[in-house]
Design a protein around this motif. Structure first.
Motif, PDB file in Angstrom:
ATOM      1  N   SER A  12      -9.047 -35.719 -12.426  1.00 59.12           N
ATOM      2  CA  SER A  12      -7.598 -35.571 -12.540  1.00 59.12           C
ATOM      3  C   SER A  12      -6.988 -34.766 -11.403  1.00 59.12           C
ATOM      4  O   SER A  12      -5.772 -34.787 -11.226  1.00 59.12           O
ATOM      5  N   VAL A  13      -7.804 -34.059 -10.607  1.00 55.03           N
ATOM      6  CA  VAL A  13      -7.238 -33.294  -9.502  1.00 55.03           C
ATOM      7  C   VAL A  13      -7.321 -34.040  -8.170  1.00 55.03           C
ATOM      8  O   VAL A  13      -6.913 -33.506  -7.143  1.00 55.03           O
ATOM      9  N   TYR A  14      -7.818 -35.278  -8.185  1.00 55.49           N
ATOM     10  CA  TYR A  14      -7.781 -36.081  -6.954  1.00 55.49           C
ATOM     11  C   TYR A  14      -7.540 -37.552  -7.260  1.00 55.49           C
ATOM     12  O   TYR A  14      -8.015 -38.437  -6.565  1.00 55.49           O
ATOM     13  N   ASP A  15      -6.763 -37.813  -8.315  1.00 57.56           N
ATOM     14  CA  ASP A  15      -6.499 -39.204  -8.704  1.00 57.56           C
ATOM     15  C   ASP A  15      -5.175 -39.733  -8.165  1.00 57.56           C
ATOM     16  O   ASP A  15      -4.775 -40.849  -8.459  1.00 57.56           O
ATOM     17  N   GLY A  16      -4.456 -38.925  -7.365  1.00 58.18           N
ATOM     18  CA  GLY A  16      -3.178 -39.348  -6.814  1.00 58.18           C
ATOM     19  C   GLY A  16      -2.031 -39.297  -7.803  1.00 58.18           C
ATOM     20  O   GLY A  16      -0.910 -39.691  -7.481  1.00 58.18           O
ATOM     21  N   ASP A  17      -2.282 -38.762  -9.004  1.00 56.45           N
ATOM     22  CA  ASP A  17      -1.268 -38.702 -10.054  1.00 56.45           C
ATOM     23  C   ASP A  17      -0.903 -37.243 -10.290  1.00 56.45           C
ATOM     24  O   ASP A  17      -1.713 -36.450 -10.778  1.00 56.45           O
ATOM     25  N   TYR A  18       0.333 -36.878  -9.958  1.00 56.90           N
ATOM     26  CA  TYR A  18       0.754 -35.484 -10.084  1.00 56.90           C
ATOM     27  C   TYR A  18       1.051 -35.085 -11.524  1.00 56.90           C
ATOM     28  O   TYR A  18       1.327 -33.923 -11.806  1.00 56.90           O
ATOM     29  N   GLN A  19       0.976 -36.035 -12.439  1.00 54.43           N
ATOM     30  CA  GLN A  19       1.183 -35.726 -13.854  1.00 54.43           C
ATOM     31  C   GLN A  19      -0.123 -35.338 -14.539  1.00 54.43           C
ATOM     32  O   GLN A  19      -0.121 -34.904 -15.689  1.00 54.43           O
ATOM     33  N   THR A  20      -1.256 -35.517 -13.854  1.00 53.10           N
ATOM     34  CA  THR A  20      -2.536 -35.085 -14.396  1.00 53.10           C
ATOM     35  C   THR A  20      -2.979 -33.829 -13.664  1.00 53.10           C
ATOM     36  O   THR A  20      -2.441 -33.486 -12.616  1.00 53.10           O
ATOM     37  N   GLY A  21      -3.982 -33.153 -14.206  1.00 51.16           N
ATOM     38  CA  GLY A  21      -4.458 -31.963 -13.523  1.00 51.16           C
ATOM     39  C   GLY A  21      -5.066 -30.949 -14.471  1.00 51.16           C
ATOM     40  O   GLY A  21      -5.371 -31.250 -15.624  1.00 51.16           O
ATOM     41  N   TRP A  22      -5.217 -29.740 -13.957  1.00 53.26           N
ATOM     42  CA  TRP A  22      -5.924 -28.666 -14.653  1.00 53.26           C
ATOM     43  C   TRP A  22      -5.043 -27.432 -14.724  1.00 53.26           C
ATOM     44  O   TRP A  22      -4.331 -27.104 -13.777  1.00 53.26           O
ATOM     45  N   ILE A  23      -5.090 -26.751 -15.860  1.00 58.37           N
ATOM     46  CA  ILE A  23      -4.421 -25.462 -16.024  1.00 58.37           C
ATOM     47  C   ILE A  23      -5.414 -24.523 -16.688  1.00 58.37           C
ATOM     48  O   ILE A  23      -6.004 -24.863 -17.719  1.00 58.37           O
ATOM     49  N   MET A  43     -12.390 -30.575   9.661  1.00 56.36           N
ATOM     50  CA  MET A  43     -11.145 -30.273   8.953  1.00 56.36           C
ATOM     51  C   MET A  43     -10.687 -28.864   9.296  1.00 56.36           C
ATOM     52  O   MET A  43     -11.496 -28.001   9.661  1.00 56.36           O
ATOM     53  N   ASP A  44      -9.391 -28.631   9.167  1.00 58.92           N
ATOM     54  CA  ASP A  44      -8.875 -27.278   9.352  1.00 58.92           C
ATOM     55  C   ASP A  44      -7.755 -26.931   8.365  1.00 58.92           C
ATOM     56  O   ASP A  44      -7.098 -25.910   8.518  1.00 58.92           O
ATOM     57  N   TYR A  45      -7.551 -27.751   7.371  1.00 55.85           N
ATOM     58  CA  TYR A  45      -6.577 -27.437   6.334  1.00 55.85           C
ATOM     59  C   TYR A  45      -6.795 -28.358   5.147  1.00 55.85           C
ATOM     60  O   TYR A  45      -7.482 -29.379   5.228  1.00 55.85           O
ATOM     61  N   LEU A  46      -6.213 -27.983   4.016  1.00 54.67           N
ATOM     62  CA  LEU A  46      -6.177 -28.837   2.845  1.00 54.67           C
ATOM     63  C   LEU A  46      -4.824 -28.649   2.174  1.00 54.67           C
ATOM     64  O   LEU A  46      -4.094 -27.704   2.473  1.00 54.67           O
ATOM     65  N   ILE A  47      -4.500 -29.576   1.285  1.00 55.29           N
ATOM     66  CA  ILE A  47      -3.251 -29.487   0.527  1.00 55.29           C
ATOM     67  C   ILE A  47      -3.579 -29.194  -0.930  1.00 55.29           C
ATOM     68  O   ILE A  47      -4.385 -29.892  -1.548  1.00 55.29           O
ATOM     69  N   TYR A  48      -2.972 -28.151  -1.462  1.00 53.64           N
ATOM     70  CA  TYR A  48      -3.201 -27.717  -2.843  1.00 53.64           C
ATOM     71  C   TYR A  48      -1.886 -27.871  -3.600  1.00 53.64           C
ATOM     72  O   TYR A  48      -0.905 -27.204  -3.285  1.00 53.64           O
ATOM     73  N   VAL A  49      -1.886 -28.757  -4.570  1.00 51.60           N
ATOM     74  CA  VAL A  49      -0.674 -28.998  -5.367  1.00 51.60           C
ATOM     75  C   VAL A  49      -0.880 -28.384  -6.746  1.00 51.60           C
ATOM     76  O   VAL A  49      -1.763 -28.811  -7.489  1.00 51.60           O
ATOM     77  N   SER A 124      -2.977 -29.509  -9.733  1.00 56.22           N
ATOM     78  CA  SER A 124      -2.596 -30.870 -10.114  1.00 56.22           C
ATOM     79  C   SER A 124      -3.253 -31.906  -9.201  1.00 56.22           C
ATOM     80  O   SER A 124      -3.669 -32.968  -9.654  1.00 56.22           O
ATOM     81  N   GLU A 125      -3.316 -31.579  -7.908  1.00 58.30           N
ATOM     82  CA  GLU A 125      -3.847 -32.546  -6.945  1.00 58.30           C
ATOM     83  C   GLU A 125      -4.352 -31.787  -5.720  1.00 58.30           C
ATOM     84  O   GLU A 125      -3.767 -30.780  -5.300  1.00 58.30           O
ATOM     85  N   ILE A 126      -5.457 -32.263  -5.148  1.00 60.98           N
ATOM     86  CA  ILE A 126      -6.005 -31.712  -3.917  1.00 60.98           C
ATOM     87  C   ILE A 126      -6.096 -32.841  -2.902  1.00 60.98           C
ATOM     88  O   ILE A 126      -6.335 -33.993  -3.270  1.00 60.98           O
ATOM     89  N   ALA A 127      -5.862 -32.528  -1.636  1.00 57.19           N
ATOM     90  CA  ALA A 127      -5.941 -33.560  -0.602  1.00 57.19           C
ATOM     91  C   ALA A 127      -6.574 -32.965   0.647  1.00 57.19           C
ATOM     92  O   ALA A 127      -6.287 -31.824   1.020  1.00 57.19           O
TER      93      ALA A 127
END
Length: 208
Positions: A12-23, A43-49, A124-127
């Protein structure tokens, strides 16, 4: 040690769906995520949503995602020194650009941090994006850090080639709007129209 907004872990944290995820079920619960790749990537960065819901702290009405203060990063199992990790906040803390030294990696771990009791950490999402040097190529068009003067040898052909490359970039940090604005600035300088330079203020830089 976690609850779900929707979806199943860890997908759920890499499915491209911002409505799923972890809390996290509580603010003190562990919040480190480790990701393994099928091959080595530079790599030199990542995106944490974080979770983009409207849950707020009862004591002051702030959203849980407003409390992120730092990120810890592990590359290939080794923790990166805190002084070498930084992050930028997007508007309304809807995502964070977590930056670290360029490294060829087969695994990355990341942990969001808040002060004790501030709220439940979420993801919610990692990229991840493979390093391509595009930002450096565009920065090299300019002769100073403020990007108000062109480097020697810059011409319309070089700007056009980078514009085409930027238009196909698929990343947050390699953000089309930001990169294209930089290229517009380069063209304005080439055309002697410095008064029309674009100034962006969408991000706030923070050290880890």
């Amino acid at each position: 040690d976690y609850t779900f907004s929707k979806g199943s872990m860890p997908a759920s944290v890499y499915d491209g769906d911002y409505q799923t995820g972890w809390i996290a079920s509580a603010w003190w619960k562990e919040r480190k995520f480790t990701f393994h790749f099928d091959q080595a990537y530079a790599m030199d960065y990542l995106i944490y949503v974080p979770n983009l819901g409207k849950d707020v702290q009862s004591n002051n009405g702030k959203l849980f995602r407003d409390y992120f203060t730092a990120f810890s990063v592990w590359l290939n199992g080794e923790q990166v020194e805190a002084s070498k990790v930084s992050f930028e906040r997007a508007k309304d803390n809807e995502y964070f650009i977590v930056k670290f030294p360029k490294t060829t990696v087969t695994s990355i771990a990341v942990e969001g941090k808040q002060w004790d009791g501030a709220g439940n950490i979420s993801l919610s999402e990692i990229a991840f994006y493979q390093y391509d040097g595009l930002a450096e190529e565009i920065s090299a068009l300019f002769s100073n850090d403020s990007h108000t003067a062109l480097a020697q040898g810059v011409d319309s052909g070089k700007i056009a080639a980078l514009r085409e490359k930027a238009a196909s970039a698929d990343a947050y940090y390699v953000d089309r709007a930001v990169l294209l604005d930089e290229l517009d600035n380069a063209q304005q300088l080439l055309d002697s129209k410095a008064s029309e330079l674009i100034v962006r203020d969408g991000f706030t830089s923070r050290s880890g």
